[in-house]
Scaffold this active site. Sequence first.
Site, PDB file in Angstrom:
ATOM      1  N   LYS A   1      21.124  -2.143  36.200  1.00 31.24           N
ATOM      2  CA  LYS A   1      22.036  -1.258  35.469  1.00 31.24           C
ATOM      3  C   LYS A   1      21.686   0.201  35.763  1.00 31.24           C
ATOM      4  CE  LYS A   1      23.299   0.235  30.746  1.00 31.24           C
ATOM      5  NZ  LYS A   1      23.170  -0.018  29.287  1.00 31.24           N
TER       6      LYS A   1
ATOM      7  N   ASP B   1      24.134   7.650  29.078  1.00 29.10           N
ATOM      8  CA  ASP B   1      24.990   6.862  28.191  1.00 29.10           C
ATOM      9  C   ASP B   1      25.230   7.607  26.886  1.00 29.10           C
ATOM     10  OD1 ASP B   1      26.358   4.944  26.805  1.00 29.10           O
ATOM     11  OD2 ASP B   1      24.641   3.576  26.559  1.00 29.10           O
TER      12      ASP B   1
ATOM     13  N   LYS C   1      27.653   7.970  20.582  1.00 27.42           N
ATOM     14  CA  LYS C   1      26.379   7.739  19.899  1.00 27.42           C
ATOM     15  C   LYS C   1      26.055   8.918  18.993  1.00 27.42           C
ATOM     16  CE  LYS C   1      24.061   5.022  23.530  1.00 27.42           C
ATOM     17  NZ  LYS C   1      23.820   3.805  22.739  1.00 27.42           N
TER      18      LYS C   1
ATOM     19  N   ASP D   1      18.872   5.187  30.800  1.00 24.34           N
ATOM     20  CA  ASP D   1      19.736   4.010  30.859  1.00 24.34           C
ATOM     21  C   ASP D   1      19.972   3.524  32.297  1.00 24.34           C
ATOM     22  OD1 ASP D   1      20.914   2.117  29.251  1.00 24.34           O
ATOM     23  OD2 ASP D   1      22.860   3.130  29.125  1.00 24.34           O
TER      24      ASP D   1
ATOM     25  N   ASP E   1      30.566   1.787  23.923  1.00 24.90           N
ATOM     26  CA  ASP E   1      29.117   1.921  24.072  1.00 24.90           C
ATOM     27  C   ASP E   1      28.480   0.628  24.606  1.00 24.90           C
ATOM     28  OD1 ASP E   1      26.693   3.181  24.031  1.00 24.90           O
ATOM     29  OD2 ASP E   1      26.406   3.041  21.858  1.00 24.90           O
TER      30      ASP E   1
ATOM     31  N   GLU F   1      28.700  -0.623  27.451  1.00 17.81           N
ATOM     32  CA  GLU F   1      29.177  -0.369  28.810  1.00 17.81           C
ATOM     33  C   GLU F   1      28.321  -1.049  29.881  1.00 17.81           C
ATOM     34  OE1 GLU F   1      27.043   1.438  27.343  1.00 17.81           O
ATOM     35  OE2 GLU F   1      25.585   1.855  28.921  1.00 17.81           O
TER      36      GLU F   1
ATOM     37  N   ARG G   1      27.138  -4.082  30.148  1.00 19.77           N
ATOM     38  CA  ARG G   1      27.669  -5.390  30.554  1.00 19.77           C
ATOM     39  C   ARG G   1      28.929  -5.247  31.406  1.00 19.77           C
ATOM     40  NH1 ARG G   1      28.049  -6.995  24.295  1.00 19.77           N
ATOM     41  NH2 ARG G   1      26.335  -5.482  24.274  1.00 19.77           N
TER      42      ARG G   1
HETATM   43  N1  BES Z   1      21.996   1.661  26.636  1.00 19.22           N
HETATM   44  C1  BES Z   1      22.330   1.076  25.399  1.00 19.22           C
HETATM   45  C2  BES Z   1      21.232   0.151  24.879  1.00 19.22           C
HETATM   46  C3  BES Z   1      20.050   0.830  24.240  1.00 19.22           C
HETATM   47  C4  BES Z   1      20.152   1.377  22.970  1.00 19.22           C
HETATM   48  C5  BES Z   1      18.838   0.838  24.872  1.00 19.22           C
HETATM   49  C6  BES Z   1      19.047   1.964  22.390  1.00 19.22           C
HETATM   50  C7  BES Z   1      17.737   1.409  24.276  1.00 19.22           C
HETATM   51  C8  BES Z   1      17.835   1.973  23.035  1.00 19.22           C
HETATM   52  C9  BES Z   1      23.582   0.234  25.516  1.00 19.22           C
HETATM   53  O1  BES Z   1      24.528   0.687  26.422  1.00 19.22           O
HETATM   54  C10 BES Z   1      24.239   0.248  24.172  1.00 19.22           C
HETATM   55  O2  BES Z   1      24.670   1.282  23.759  1.00 19.22           O
HETATM   56  N2  BES Z   1      24.309  -0.900  23.523  1.00 19.22           N
HETATM   57  C11 BES Z   1      24.879  -1.010  22.227  1.00 19.22           C
HETATM   58  C12 BES Z   1      25.728  -2.247  22.202  1.00 19.22           C
HETATM   59  C13 BES Z   1      26.580  -2.373  20.984  1.00 19.22           C
HETATM   60  C14 BES Z   1      27.656  -1.335  20.993  1.00 19.22           C
HETATM   61  C15 BES Z   1      27.186  -3.755  20.965  1.00 19.22           C
HETATM   62  C16 BES Z   1      23.747  -1.097  21.217  1.00 19.22           C
HETATM   63  O3  BES Z   1      22.716  -1.714  21.510  1.00 19.22           O
HETATM   64  O4  BES Z   1      23.885  -0.517  20.144  1.00 19.22           O
HETATM   65 ZN    ZN Z   2      23.810   1.808  27.965  1.00 18.77          ZN
HETATM   66 MN    MN Z   3      25.872   2.097  25.573  1.00 14.67          MN
END
Ligand code: BES
Ligand code: ZN
Ligand code: MN
Length: 497
Positions: free
Chosen positions: A267, A272, A279, A290, A349, A351, A353
Amino acid sequence: MEFSIKRTSSVQIRSDCAVVGVFEPRKLSAAAATLDRAAKGYLETIVRRGDMDGKAGSTLLLHNVPGVACDRILLVGLGRESEFRDKRYREAIASAMRVLGTTGATEATLHLTELAVPRRDGRWRIAQAVAVAREAIYRFDQMKSKPEGAPAALRRLVLGAGDRGELRRATAGLEQGLAMAHGVSLARDLGNLPANVCTPAYLAEQARELSKRYRMKLTVLEREDMEKLGMGALLSVARGSAQPPKLIVLEYRAGPKPQKPVVLVGKGVTFDTGGISLKPAGEMDEMKFDMCGAASVLGTIKAVAEMKAPINVIGIIPATENMPGGRATKPGDIFTTLSGQTVEVLNTDAEGRLILCDALTYAERYDPAAVIDIATLTGACVIALGHVASGLFANDDALARELLAAGDLAFDRAWHMPLWEDYQEQLKSNFADFANIGGRPAGSVTAACFLERFTRKFKWAHLDIAGTAWKSGKEKGATGRPVPLLTQFLVNRAAKR
Ligand code: BES
Ligand code: ZN
Ligand code: MN
């Protein structure tokens, strides 16, 4: 820093600092006892008086010990001998490095590498020592206008190996340890760079450097190429960004021609923001990390290329920013992925996947032996496993076991998580084939379930490294994980076939 290996059955080699261990309670290790004989019981006296009891983490620096050929002796507490295993071994070396960094010694001889570690051989001990030492001296100051503080004096680390047979294993360990450490450093540097420098184009440039240095084939797909192919999911994430997305493909082929490659998919979200599902501001700077999955793919390929491991590996990196904007994807938008399946984007968010699913479908064309994706995918994985283990998901148990074992050996551990069909329900959409989120419960599992729908044509594993790829707080920075796990996995495979 320069590393070398010496047979140190004779401890009377000259050194700025000899580093030896003491077990709890008050028991000199073999190397310490040998030094002590030359010093006529000097160390034994110190230990008996209680100035060094051998507690794990304790250290004592001695100067001008009579009868020995070194200027300094550093005693390092090892804890109880019966509890001395991988973790303690690493911690002892880390403690030694901390003290060595504060002395004027330009060279040191580390006898800790001669200590027996249960279930590990001399090759492992040397490789791990190199990894821990390099981790201790790593600095990221390329963005500072001037270097901070005085550089440490230490220039050379001599690692003690036992007898003649050990020397061969130790040399192999040094080679592997250094290659891995260089891969880890690359991954850390890329992770630590700010997002205004480390853009998708920058990642492509880094891949180009690697391809030139190690003579590998590189292909970079541009936005138009992705449009022609129909990578609707990857493109949906890139819509809000002024930085053009890239799909980077790096091919390391040092294995037998007919051998199917291992494909690593990383990834590469260089920043992000969350997109329209923005966020919160607090700690948002950390979303420059990220792209650590992408960085680990480049770091791993660098490591195996440096070792000249006889294996075929292909790295695929979907790289983009995730930004809000007038053209950005909106919650509820529906896109057609490269696989032909449609996705309703309920949260922009989620994104990672979306960019990975198209890259995973793209991996099919390489007829892979196995595909492993690596992603800072979910905050939920951090809640589940903290910062200790990466989350491992797989559609093949043998592959999962292979990765767990590699992580165990490299001390870059993962934990097997479920991928049962029962969780797929959570991705149901009323309007498209499925949605890109599955609600709060088991967030890291439903993210993996989303990816699973794109991996039915090959053996596949997914590493969620959201908790392990970087550290927050005072020690904020990329860790280089899981380069050690991935490199060990490939080294094991190369040795087997
Ligand atoms: N890059 C983030 C995951 C992440 C969050 C890694 C905090 C490390 C610390 C990912 O793209 C994301 O935002 N995931 C969301 C998914 C949700 C919207 C289903 C998350 O984990 O909140
Ligand atoms: Zn992300
Ligand atoms: Mn995200």
